[in-house]
Design an enzyme around this catalytic site. Structure first.
Site, PDB file in Angstrom:
ATOM      1  N   LYS A 222      12.734 -14.407  37.313  1.00 51.27           N
ATOM      2  CA  LYS A 222      13.552 -15.232  36.431  1.00 51.27           C
ATOM      3  C   LYS A 222      14.237 -14.351  35.390  1.00 51.27           C
ATOM      4  O   LYS A 222      13.601 -13.497  34.758  1.00 51.27           O
ATOM      5  CB  LYS A 222      12.690 -16.282  35.735  1.00 51.27           C
ATOM      6  CG  LYS A 222      12.088 -17.307  36.683  1.00 51.27           C
ATOM      7  CD  LYS A 222      13.147 -18.231  37.257  1.00 51.27           C
ATOM      8  CE  LYS A 222      12.533 -19.307  38.144  1.00 51.27           C
ATOM      9  NZ  LYS A 222      13.510 -20.310  38.585  1.00 51.27           N
ATOM     10  N   ASP A 250      17.049 -15.078  39.448  1.00 55.73           N
ATOM     11  CA  ASP A 250      17.377 -16.494  39.233  1.00 55.73           C
ATOM     12  C   ASP A 250      17.664 -16.719  37.754  1.00 55.73           C
ATOM     13  O   ASP A 250      16.781 -16.550  36.904  1.00 55.73           O
ATOM     14  CB  ASP A 250      16.202 -17.365  39.683  1.00 55.73           C
ATOM     15  CG  ASP A 250      16.514 -18.856  39.633  1.00 55.73           C
ATOM     16  OD1 ASP A 250      17.617 -19.228  39.205  1.00 55.73           O
ATOM     17  OD2 ASP A 250      15.643 -19.656  40.031  1.00 55.73           O
ATOM     18  N   GLU A 276      20.629 -16.227  41.766  1.00 58.69           N
ATOM     19  CA  GLU A 276      20.538 -17.667  41.986  1.00 58.69           C
ATOM     20  C   GLU A 276      21.025 -18.429  40.753  1.00 58.69           C
ATOM     21  O   GLU A 276      20.722 -18.041  39.614  1.00 58.69           O
ATOM     22  CB  GLU A 276      19.083 -18.020  42.276  1.00 58.69           C
ATOM     23  CG  GLU A 276      18.829 -19.467  42.637  1.00 58.69           C
ATOM     24  CD  GLU A 276      17.384 -19.666  43.070  1.00 58.69           C
ATOM     25  OE1 GLU A 276      16.851 -20.781  42.878  1.00 58.69           O
ATOM     26  OE2 GLU A 276      16.775 -18.708  43.600  1.00 58.69           O
ATOM     27  N   GLU A 305      19.627 -26.145  44.257  1.00 56.11           N
ATOM     28  CA  GLU A 305      18.571 -27.035  43.782  1.00 56.11           C
ATOM     29  C   GLU A 305      19.100 -28.111  42.834  1.00 56.11           C
ATOM     30  O   GLU A 305      18.472 -29.145  42.652  1.00 56.11           O
ATOM     31  CB  GLU A 305      17.464 -26.245  43.088  1.00 56.11           C
ATOM     32  CG  GLU A 305      17.834 -25.636  41.758  1.00 56.11           C
ATOM     33  CD  GLU A 305      16.709 -24.803  41.161  1.00 56.11           C
ATOM     34  OE1 GLU A 305      16.011 -25.316  40.267  1.00 56.11           O
ATOM     35  OE2 GLU A 305      16.527 -23.646  41.590  1.00 56.11           O
ATOM     36  N   ASP A 328      17.214 -28.974  48.472  1.00 55.99           N
ATOM     37  CA  ASP A 328      16.054 -29.481  47.749  1.00 55.99           C
ATOM     38  C   ASP A 328      15.712 -30.847  48.329  1.00 55.99           C
ATOM     39  O   ASP A 328      16.578 -31.721  48.459  1.00 55.99           O
ATOM     40  CB  ASP A 328      16.360 -29.599  46.262  1.00 55.99           C
ATOM     41  CG  ASP A 328      15.167 -30.040  45.437  1.00 55.99           C
ATOM     42  OD1 ASP A 328      14.594 -29.208  44.732  1.00 55.99           O
ATOM     43  OD2 ASP A 328      14.806 -31.225  45.508  1.00 55.99           O
ATOM     44  N   HIS A 355      14.913 -24.509  48.130  1.00 55.05           N
ATOM     45  CA  HIS A 355      14.236 -24.510  46.831  1.00 55.05           C
ATOM     46  C   HIS A 355      12.927 -25.272  46.973  1.00 55.05           C
ATOM     47  O   HIS A 355      12.869 -26.322  47.601  1.00 55.05           O
ATOM     48  CB  HIS A 355      15.116 -25.203  45.786  1.00 55.05           C
ATOM     49  CG  HIS A 355      14.425 -25.475  44.492  1.00 55.05           C
ATOM     50  ND1 HIS A 355      14.113 -26.748  44.066  1.00 55.05           N
ATOM     51  CD2 HIS A 355      13.973 -24.634  43.538  1.00 55.05           C
ATOM     52  CE1 HIS A 355      13.513 -26.684  42.891  1.00 55.05           C
ATOM     53  NE2 HIS A 355      13.407 -25.414  42.544  1.00 55.05           N
TER      54      HIS A 355
END
Length: 501
Positions: A222, A250, A276, A305, A328, A355
């Site tokens: 992240k 992400d 992402e 997502e 998703d 996701h």
């Protein structure tokens, strides 16, 4: 014998205090409490089977989705399941085209999350009655019947039903071999659990080390809150996992378009496979600009997502705005709408990497991606499915990971009760974490000194922090008395406290 008439629909607000340990934390969602609107369908069929479905949320707002599920119940209760399955496209359109509810969508937002929860429960019930896990129900289904579950409205300029039928027919070649491969080796996964943004470095190192020992070779980090922090953490992860393993980044929608390009350029030395959600999930042309700018660096763009529906995915694909499709199972309208996106991704030759970062999402999406490989894509190149190692213990049939791969759920019959979608929460878990009043939240309340200070009240809420109220269950909101506020403030450092009767 018929499948029965749906006689009841119940929905619960289930929340887990994951924010306490920073599980799920990212640049836009620093304190998520993984939650679900959890649907149970009952029928008058003599088999006594129930359908279980859910949609994923982050805490606050779950009560809104619960309201939306209850609003959709009129379209579900007293419906014959055979009639629903016989015209699934029509039923899908009925749910998504309610003349009044449509206004707060259409096919997006809380009402669409609610649609996913209801439809997930219907698919679960259908698979159980056919005594198959969901992925197997889809794999064995006649192509024409499968396509009859999809609403092609708004996407025929990108994919026609005839084109989709040809794809499924072509997918029959080698299908049994691919199914055998899945049963033996599973579907490759990557882990997000090592590098949530709120984790300290020592925890990050420990989790990466443990994951490597368990055979993981694909890791997501992240990023997006602070550039220097991102550089340090990416360097740490790359050193931990080595040059041969795969890293993804992400940003969870944190940046503007130009900012995203500049930021990722400064992280390119760590050789990420993709970035992402670099910007707003609605900015299709912005994603296209980012994708074009990062292509010379060998960095792809992944998103999905937060894509509302099949129309958004259609435009992303048409605009060549993404290199990895991240479906998703709860953001889109359940299996029905996800099928349309899998087929469009096949046509545009873009790999699908679902996701699954949320409670129940791994249990759900495994069926979609296994079906995709066996019947649609036929390829594992640049394909993997997300896995997070949180809250699986609360499911009756949790996912099985072996050698960093999703193993296909098998037929499990215990007195004929086979939870085909693996969505059924263990009953104590559902009770313990119901809304914010279940005993599973007691340690949280105790840690904040609420239980002893406020005897006689149901619970107390620390606004903009760990706990959030359910607006449906709270009669009144009162400020905390001054003498108690001072006492609690000295223990917790917070003064913006309210109590709910």
């Amino acid at each position: 014998m018929g499948r029965g008439r749906i006689t009841g629909l119940a929905v619960s607000d289930v929340r887990f205090p994951t924010s306490l340990a920073h599980h799920g934390s990212d640049a836009m969602h620093p304190d998520p409490d993984y939650s679900a609107a959890y649907v149970v369908l009952e029928t008058d069929a003599p088999d006594g089977l129930k359908g279980y479905g859910l949609t994923f949320t982050l805490g606050k707002g779950t009560e809104v989705v619960v309201c939306a599920v209850n609003a959709l119940a009129v379209h579900v209760v007293n419906k014959d399941l055979d009639e629903i399955i016989g015209d699934f496209r029509g039923f899908y359109r009925q749910l998504t085209s309610d003349g009044q509810l449509r206004w707060i969508g259409p096919e997006k937002g809380a009402v669409h999350l609610a649609t996913a929860a209801v439809l997930n429960a219907i698919w679960d019930l259908w698979a159980k009655q056919d005594r198959k896990p969901l992925w197997k129900l889809l794999v064995d289904m006649d192509p024409k019947q499968l396509l009859s579950c999809i609403d092609f409205r708004y996407i025929t300029d990108a994919l026609t039903e005839e084109e989709a039928y040809t794809m499924l027919q072509n997918g029959l070649v080698g299908k049994s071999e691919r199914e055998e491969q899945m049963l033996k080796y599973g579907y490759p996964a990557y882990t997000t659990s090592c590098a949530w943004l709120g984790y300290p470095d020592q925890q990050l190192k420990q989790l990466c080390s443990e994951a490597l020992k368990d055979g993981w070779t694909r890791f997501k980090v992240k990023v997006g809150a602070d550039l220097q922090d991102d550089i340090r953490r990416c360097k740490l992860v790359r050193e931990m996992i080595g040059p041969e393993n795969i890293m993804m980044l992400d940003a969870n929608q944190r940046w503007d378009v130009e900012e995203a390009i500049e930021w990722v350029n400064k992280l390119a030395e760590f050789r990420p496979l993709w970035i992402e959600e670099p910007t707003s999930p609605d900015d299709i042309l912005g994603h296209a600009t980012i994708s074009k700018a990062l292509a010379p660096l060998g960095i792809g763009v992944a998103t999905g997502e937060q894509c509302h529906n099949r129309v958004i995915f259609k435009q992303f694909l048409q605009a060549q705005a993404l290199n990895f499709v991240q479906v998703d199972s709860c953001r889109l309208g359940s299996v029905n709408e996800n099928l349309s996106v899998l087929l469009m991704a096949k046509k545009f030759q873009v790999p699908v990497c679902p996701h699954a970062g949320g409670v129940g999402l791994c249990e759900l999406v495994q069926h979609l991606i296994i079906f995709d490989y066996i019947s649609v894509s036929g390829s594992l190149q640049n394909r993997m499915c997300e896995y997070v190692d949180h809250l699986h213990e609360h499911f009756k049939y949790p996912v099985v990971i072996k050698n960093a791969s999703y193993m296909p759920p098998q037929n499990i019959f215990i007195q004929y009760h086979h939870e085909s979608c693996c969505q059924q929460l263990i009953r104590p878990s559902k009770r313990d974490f119901f809304n914010l009043k279940g005993p599973g939240w007691n340690p949280v309340r105790s840690a904040l000194c609420f239980t002893t200070l406020l005897s006689g009240w149901d619970y107390c809420v620390l606004l903009s922090s760990i706990l959030v109220p359910s607006i449906l269950d709270c009669a009144i909101c009162l400020p905390l008395p001054t003498e108690l506020k001072d006492k609690v403030s000295s223990s917790t450092g917070h003064r913006n406290l309210y109590i709910f009767q």
